[in-house]
Design an enzyme around this catalytic site. Structure first.
Site, short mmCIF file in Angstrom:
data_model
loop_
_atom_site.label_atom_id
_atom_site.label_comp_id
_atom_site.label_asym_id
_atom_site.label_seq_id
_atom_site.Cartn_x
_atom_site.Cartn_y
_atom_site.Cartn_z
N ASN A 47 57.29 63.11 30.42
CA ASN A 47 58.16 62.30 29.55
C ASN A 47 57.79 60.81 29.62
OD1 ASN A 47 59.67 64.51 28.76
ND2 ASN A 47 61.01 64.36 30.54
N HIS A 134 72.29 68.07 25.12
CA HIS A 134 71.77 68.28 26.49
C HIS A 134 72.84 68.86 27.43
CE1 HIS A 134 70.25 66.86 30.50
NE2 HIS A 134 69.12 67.28 29.96
N GLU A 181 72.35 63.96 20.52
CA GLU A 181 71.18 63.27 21.07
C GLU A 181 70.54 62.48 19.93
OE1 GLU A 181 68.46 65.57 23.47
OE2 GLU A 181 70.01 67.02 23.91
N SER A 185 65.85 66.76 22.85
CA SER A 185 64.88 66.92 23.93
C SER A 185 63.97 68.12 23.77
CB SER A 185 65.60 67.01 25.27
OG SER A 185 66.59 68.00 25.23
N ASP A 210 73.02 60.05 22.88
CA ASP A 210 72.20 60.12 24.08
C ASP A 210 70.76 59.85 23.64
OD1 ASP A 210 70.40 61.08 25.98
OD2 ASP A 210 71.80 62.55 26.77
N HIS A 213 65.48 60.40 24.74
CA HIS A 213 64.13 60.60 24.19
C HIS A 213 63.82 59.66 23.03
CE1 HIS A 213 63.74 64.11 26.75
NE2 HIS A 213 65.00 64.33 26.44
N LYS A 240 62.30 58.11 31.54
CA LYS A 240 61.34 58.72 30.60
C LYS A 240 60.42 57.60 30.06
CE LYS A 240 64.65 62.41 29.72
NZ LYS A 240 64.26 63.41 30.70
C1 LIG Z 1 68.88 64.34 26.46
C2 LIG Z 1 68.95 64.08 27.93
N1 LIG Z 1 70.05 63.51 28.42
C3 LIG Z 1 70.17 63.24 29.74
C4 LIG Z 1 69.17 63.54 30.62
C5 LIG Z 1 69.35 63.25 32.06
O1 LIG Z 1 68.74 62.06 32.39
P1 LIG Z 1 68.27 61.80 33.90
O2 LIG Z 1 66.98 62.55 34.04
O3 LIG Z 1 68.14 60.34 34.03
O4 LIG Z 1 69.34 62.38 34.77
C6 LIG Z 1 67.99 64.13 30.13
C7 LIG Z 1 66.83 64.41 31.01
O5 LIG Z 1 66.53 65.07 31.76
C8 LIG Z 1 67.87 64.42 28.76
O6 LIG Z 1 66.79 65.01 28.28
#
Ligand SMILES: Cc1ncc(COP(=O)(O)O)c(C=O)c1O
Length: 386
Positions: A47, A134, A181, A185, A210, A213, A240
């Protein structure tokens, strides 16, 4: 044996081709390769979209941050863990995204839990989540006291219907949150940000995106979904495209104050490393000014879809993420293993991360790949899926 389910559940994962295991690796060739058991692979599962991990200037800033403030914050933010480095980073993020307030969290997962649990204080709150949201958004929403509804992926008509449905006094509730999102993802497609923002305004709902990405990759300065519209609340992980670790959430002054006072994930957790906060400032500076990183992702992504055979089922996207839908779990694993033999690391994504029968190869194209890498990847995928 106590907790019998442990062995049973793991065994079941194996029989369903869903077994997961850790693979210890180290990165090489400025992050575009990984070395596993002494063998080097071109990495298409990272990522590190902008290729900023291990950037010499970010590493230098990390060292400088460690020297000035220490590696550890040594406390939660409300005790003595909130340092100048954190405040400076929050200010930078506010300027970058043009937002009144920013709050740092130890991870994106924690930030999502915090936000949904804080806003879902009672049944008077109503959450509307995209079906492909997510796991951390889903967990946060369902572990709160709010009423939760899921709208079909990127389907504004369905969302509108749910918002207008009179059941459970939802339409009259002043506490409505639409959540999605920014870039999804697992298939890389973009949320309909403008339409979501208009709908939220017309329904007097808040919009939460969120941007895990999108940040860094989307927008003329990598500002993510806020490039398209003024989003009420945005969360982005630092782990990421930004290439450090932790997460931030931007919002208005009232919500900021509320989270500082009531969010258990914020209050009862050690503040992120001040050295990392300092390094993140440098990363954001590079993201804003180095447009070529985003342009390279677009160019290489276009080349990739051009080079893939017509028979390969690719989800078309504008992001770094390009999903090749295989369907069956065993088949996805076997293609991934086959690619490993050609020196390509491409993890098969299987249920429960994605829906049953939609196992896939999730290709991430990063700014540190080159045309030769992409052509080789497409050639190997064409052969392996034929
Ligand atoms: C869309 C999404 N939100 C939240 C997260 C969580 O973020 P973090 O890896 O900083 O806990 C991720 C990643 O793994 C993600 O892909």
């Amino acid at each position: 044996m106590s907790f019998d389910f442990i062995r049973h559940d793991v065994k079941e994962q194996k029989t369903k081709s869903r077994y997961r295991q850790l693979v210890c690796n180290r990165t090489a060739s400025q992050g575009k390769e990984i070395i596993v058991n002494g063998k080097s692979y071109l990495n298409f599962s990272s990522n590190d979209y902008l290729g900023l991990n291990n950037h010499v200037e970010i590493n230098k800033a990390l060292q400088e941050g460690a020297d000035k403030f220490g590696v550890c914050s040594s406390s939660s933010s409300l005790v003595t863990g909130y340092h100048y480095a954190h405040q400076a980073l929050e200010d930078d993020v506010c300027q970058w995204l043009n937002k009144p307030k920013c709050l740092l969290f130890s991870s994106g997962f924690a930030a999502n839990l915090a936000l949904f649990q804080a806003l879902g204080k009672s049944e008077e709150s109503h959450f509307y989540l995209d079906k492909l949201s997510h796991a951390s958004m889903i967990d946060g929403a369902y572990h709160s006291k709010a009423k939760v509804k899921r709208f079909n992926h990127n389907n504004i008509d369905h969302l509108t219907k749910l918002l207008n449905s009179s059941g459970e006094n939802a339409t009259d509730s002043p506490n409505k949150l639409i959540a999605s999102e920014g870039v999804f993802s697992m298939d890389g497609c973009q949320a309909k940000v403008l339409e979501l923002a208009h709908l939220a305004t017309s329904q007097q709902a808040w919009l939460y995106l969120d941007d895990a990405h999108s940040i860094g990759v989307v927008g003329n300065e990598g500002q993510g979904s806020n490039y398209f519209a003024d989003i009420d609340i945005t969360m982005a992980t630092l782990g990421k495209a930004i290439g450090t670790s932790g997460a931030f959430l931007t919002c208005n002054e009232d919500l900021h104050e509320y989270l500082v006072n009531f969010s258990r994930h914020y209050i009862y957790s050690t503040a992120i490393s001040p050295a990392i906060a300092w390094a993140t400032r440098k990363s954001i500076e590079l993201i804003q000014k180095e447009h070529w990183r985003r342009e390279k992702i677009s160019e290489l992504s276009a080349l990739f879809s051009e080079q893939l055979s017509q028979e390969v089922e690719l989800v078309a996207t504008q992001s770094s993420i390009h999903a090749i839908i295989i369907g069956d779990e065993k088949k996805a694993l076997s293609i991934s293993d086959n690619l490993k033999k050609q020196g390509i690391w491409l993890t098969a994504i299987r249920p429960p991360t994605v829906a049953i029968n939609s196992s896939r190869l999730r290709v991430t194209i990063c700014a540190n790949h080159n045309t030769k890498d992409i052509k080789y990847l497409a050639e190997c995928i064409n052969k392996a899926t034929a």
